[in-house]
Motif scaffolding. Sequence first.
Motif, PDB file in Angstrom:
ATOM      1  N   GLN A 162     -22.516 -20.486  11.790  1.00 52.01           N
ATOM      2  CA  GLN A 162     -21.613 -21.228  12.663  1.00 52.01           C
ATOM      3  C   GLN A 162     -20.210 -20.663  12.508  1.00 52.01           C
ATOM      4  O   GLN A 162     -19.550 -20.879  11.505  1.00 52.01           O
ATOM      5  N   ASP A 163     -19.743 -19.952  13.539  1.00 56.38           N
ATOM      6  CA  ASP A 163     -18.428 -19.335  13.399  1.00 56.38           C
ATOM      7  C   ASP A 163     -17.303 -20.306  13.727  1.00 56.38           C
ATOM      8  O   ASP A 163     -16.148 -20.038  13.459  1.00 56.38           O
ATOM      9  N   ASN A 164     -17.620 -21.438  14.308  1.00 56.06           N
ATOM     10  CA  ASN A 164     -16.624 -22.486  14.538  1.00 56.06           C
ATOM     11  C   ASN A 164     -17.358 -23.800  14.763  1.00 56.06           C
ATOM     12  O   ASN A 164     -18.564 -23.828  14.907  1.00 56.06           O
ATOM     13  N   SER A 165     -16.618 -24.886  14.806  1.00 55.45           N
ATOM     14  CA  SER A 165     -17.261 -26.198  14.899  1.00 55.45           C
ATOM     15  C   SER A 165     -17.959 -26.432  16.236  1.00 55.45           C
ATOM     16  O   SER A 165     -18.779 -27.325  16.352  1.00 55.45           O
ATOM     17  N   SER A 166     -17.659 -25.628  17.250  1.00 55.15           N
ATOM     18  CA  SER A 166     -18.329 -25.808  18.542  1.00 55.15           C
ATOM     19  C   SER A 166     -19.636 -25.020  18.620  1.00 55.15           C
ATOM     20  O   SER A 166     -20.403 -25.191  19.550  1.00 55.15           O
ATOM     21  N   ASP A 167     -19.891 -24.157  17.651  1.00 57.57           N
ATOM     22  CA  ASP A 167     -21.112 -23.336  17.657  1.00 57.57           C
ATOM     23  C   ASP A 167     -22.218 -24.056  16.894  1.00 57.57           C
ATOM     24  O   ASP A 167     -22.679 -23.607  15.859  1.00 57.57           O
ATOM     25  N   ILE A 168     -22.628 -25.209  17.432  1.00 58.31           N
ATOM     26  CA  ILE A 168     -23.644 -25.979  16.743  1.00 58.31           C
ATOM     27  C   ILE A 168     -24.970 -26.002  17.487  1.00 58.31           C
ATOM     28  O   ILE A 168     -25.993 -26.303  16.906  1.00 58.31           O
ATOM     29  N   TRP A 169     -24.976 -25.686  18.772  1.00 59.00           N
ATOM     30  CA  TRP A 169     -26.222 -25.634  19.540  1.00 59.00           C
ATOM     31  C   TRP A 169     -26.716 -24.206  19.548  1.00 59.00           C
ATOM     32  O   TRP A 169     -25.992 -23.301  19.951  1.00 59.00           O
ATOM     33  N   TRP A 170     -27.955 -24.009  19.107  1.00 54.66           N
ATOM     34  CA  TRP A 170     -28.516 -22.664  18.996  1.00 54.66           C
ATOM     35  C   TRP A 170     -29.656 -22.485  19.978  1.00 54.66           C
ATOM     36  O   TRP A 170     -30.479 -23.374  20.172  1.00 54.66           O
ATOM     37  N   LYS A 171     -29.726 -21.319  20.591  1.00 54.85           N
ATOM     38  CA  LYS A 171     -30.747 -20.982  21.585  1.00 54.85           C
ATOM     39  C   LYS A 171     -32.109 -20.821  20.912  1.00 54.85           C
ATOM     40  O   LYS A 171     -32.237 -20.103  19.929  1.00 54.85           O
ATOM     41  N   VAL A 172     -33.126 -21.491  21.451  1.00 53.89           N
ATOM     42  CA  VAL A 172     -34.488 -21.359  20.937  1.00 53.89           C
ATOM     43  C   VAL A 172     -35.115 -20.104  21.536  1.00 53.89           C
ATOM     44  O   VAL A 172     -35.102 -19.916  22.749  1.00 53.89           O
ATOM     45  N   ARG A 222     -43.046 -21.862  16.480  1.00 48.35           N
ATOM     46  CA  ARG A 222     -44.339 -21.739  15.799  1.00 48.35           C
ATOM     47  C   ARG A 222     -44.501 -22.964  14.923  1.00 48.35           C
ATOM     48  O   ARG A 222     -43.524 -23.629  14.593  1.00 48.35           O
ATOM     49  N   LYS A 223     -45.715 -23.217  14.519  1.00 47.51           N
ATOM     50  CA  LYS A 223     -45.967 -24.398  13.699  1.00 47.51           C
ATOM     51  C   LYS A 223     -45.055 -24.392  12.467  1.00 47.51           C
ATOM     52  O   LYS A 223     -45.130 -23.512  11.622  1.00 47.51           O
ATOM     53  N   GLY A 224     -44.182 -25.384  12.408  1.00 44.18           N
ATOM     54  CA  GLY A 224     -43.305 -25.536  11.260  1.00 44.18           C
ATOM     55  C   GLY A 224     -42.044 -24.695  11.289  1.00 44.18           C
ATOM     56  O   GLY A 224     -41.202 -24.814  10.405  1.00 44.18           O
ATOM     57  N   TRP A 225     -41.873 -23.841  12.315  1.00 41.15           N
ATOM     58  CA  TRP A 225     -40.722 -22.940  12.369  1.00 41.15           C
ATOM     59  C   TRP A 225     -40.187 -22.809  13.787  1.00 41.15           C
ATOM     60  O   TRP A 225     -40.936 -22.895  14.755  1.00 41.15           O
ATOM     61  N   VAL A 226     -38.866 -22.554  13.895  1.00 38.46           N
ATOM     62  CA  VAL A 226     -38.214 -22.316  15.179  1.00 38.46           C
ATOM     63  C   VAL A 226     -37.338 -21.071  15.029  1.00 38.46           C
ATOM     64  O   VAL A 226     -36.511 -21.005  14.122  1.00 38.46           O
ATOM     65  N   LYS A 227     -37.536 -20.101  15.919  1.00 38.39           N
ATOM     66  CA  LYS A 227     -36.686 -18.908  15.913  1.00 38.39           C
ATOM     67  C   LYS A 227     -35.511 -19.169  16.854  1.00 38.39           C
ATOM     68  O   LYS A 227     -35.700 -19.567  18.005  1.00 38.39           O
ATOM     69  N   ILE A 228     -34.293 -18.960  16.344  1.00 36.81           N
ATOM     70  CA  ILE A 228     -33.089 -19.249  17.122  1.00 36.81           C
ATOM     71  C   ILE A 228     -32.137 -18.047  17.151  1.00 36.81           C
ATOM     72  O   ILE A 228     -32.249 -17.116  16.352  1.00 36.81           O
ATOM     73  N   ARG A 229     -31.199 -18.107  18.086  1.00 38.09           N
ATOM     74  CA  ARG A 229     -30.064 -17.169  18.116  1.00 38.09           C
ATOM     75  C   ARG A 229     -28.813 -18.030  18.218  1.00 38.09           C
ATOM     76  O   ARG A 229     -28.725 -18.921  19.073  1.00 38.09           O
TER      77      ARG A 229
END
Length: 141
Positions: free
Chosen positions: A97-107, A111-118
Amino acid sequence: MTTGGEPVDLYDAPDGKVIRHLTDKELDYDLRVKRAENGWAYVDYGNNLLGAGSSEGSAWVRSTALYVLPAGPVYTNYLYAEPTRASHRVATFNEAQDNSSDIWWKVLEIRKGWVKIRTTHLGITGWIEARILCGSKGVDC
């Protein structure tokens, strides 16, 4: 999970017929993922303006149309190179998180038990444990 303010198509089945199109004007829609398979997520969807937890129906969406918000103590959690805790740690949540507004991450993938984000601003890509998302907006555990 949320649409992140981007237009999203809701489908009757994976690669099926579009049953609803959420426009960028419908920013207050939350999507609660019920299951995920082959790049698709089956969700309950509802407009926050109708009240928290309200549902207008269920549909399929492409997993890549979703954004996620980490819950809990973000500083002690990690993004991993692969969907396993034995994998190389890419970054801590705090570093991602480079700043407080960077809290929503792209999915990118579920996978079962895991989420890959950017991450939004820095573009860091990695896997997070789905349990870390428990208690965040639109996530059932």
